[in-house]
Scaffold this active site. Structure first.
Site, PDB file in Angstrom:
ATOM      1  N   CYS A   1      40.391  41.923 -12.220  1.00  0.00           N
ATOM      2  CA  CYS A   1      39.007  41.446 -12.079  1.00  0.00           C
ATOM      3  C   CYS A   1      38.176  42.450 -11.275  1.00  0.00           C
ATOM      4  O   CYS A   1      38.395  42.615 -10.078  1.00  0.00           O
ATOM      5  CB  CYS A   1      39.032  40.067 -11.411  1.00  0.00           C
ATOM      6  SG  CYS A   1      37.417  39.457 -10.893  1.00  0.00           S
TER       7      CYS A   1
ATOM      8  N   CYS B   1      36.286  41.007  -8.320  1.00  0.00           N
ATOM      9  CA  CYS B   1      37.249  40.663  -7.256  1.00  0.00           C
ATOM     10  C   CYS B   1      37.563  41.891  -6.419  1.00  0.00           C
ATOM     11  O   CYS B   1      37.593  41.827  -5.183  1.00  0.00           O
ATOM     12  CB  CYS B   1      38.547  40.116  -7.852  1.00  0.00           C
ATOM     13  SG  CYS B   1      38.385  38.567  -8.749  1.00  0.00           S
TER      14      CYS B   1
END
Length: 146
Positions: A69, A72
């Site tokens: 991600c 993230c």
């Protein structure tokens, strides 16, 4: 706040009793001597998360993320910076939802990054999406007493 707080060690998972007045003195685990309030967010798996939720008297902010991600990964250094600003009022941890997929369904995680604030084992609030350090700190302060 009570005189003595229970805090699970992020390293060995031992349950510690710490006088509230000693929190700012960077207490260490009675079993393994690791910092109870490490300088960076600590990693959790589902079993460790369960122990912290069951035992801890200090609020816990968990960043639910995955290595693939992009947002993230972008938020990780900001989450770490926010953790330094919030110690010892809140402890910060990370949980990889790719490696621990049952946690995702348990907490009905529909997207990441997602931060969830827990206090005494109960979810207090959640915030989806990447956020900078100032935003994280401000959001946590809205939900943590004291």
């Amino acid at each position: 706040m009570t005189d003595t707080l229970h805090i699970t060690c992020p390293a060995c998972q031992a349950k510690n009793r710490i006088p509230a007045a000693k929190l700012a003195a960077r207490p260490t685990c009675g079993a393994c001597k690791a910092q109870l309030f490490p300088d960076a967010p600590f990693e959790l798996d589902e079993a460790k998360l369960n122990k912290h939720l069951k035992n801890d008297d200090i609020p816990l902010l968990v960043d639910f993320w995955a290595h693939w991600c992009g947002p993230c990964r972008m938020m990780a250094p900001m989450f770490a910076e926010a953790s330094k600003q919030m110690l010892p009022k809140v402890r910060f941890a990370k949980l990889d939802t790719e490696q621990h997929q049952t946690v995702g369904s348990r907490f009905q995680i529909r997207g990441i990054p997602l931060i969830i604030l827990f206090d005494k084992g109960k979810e207090v609030a959640r915030q989806p999406g990447a956020t900078d350090a100032r935003g994280i700190v401000s959001w946590v302060r809205q939900h943590v007493k004291g």
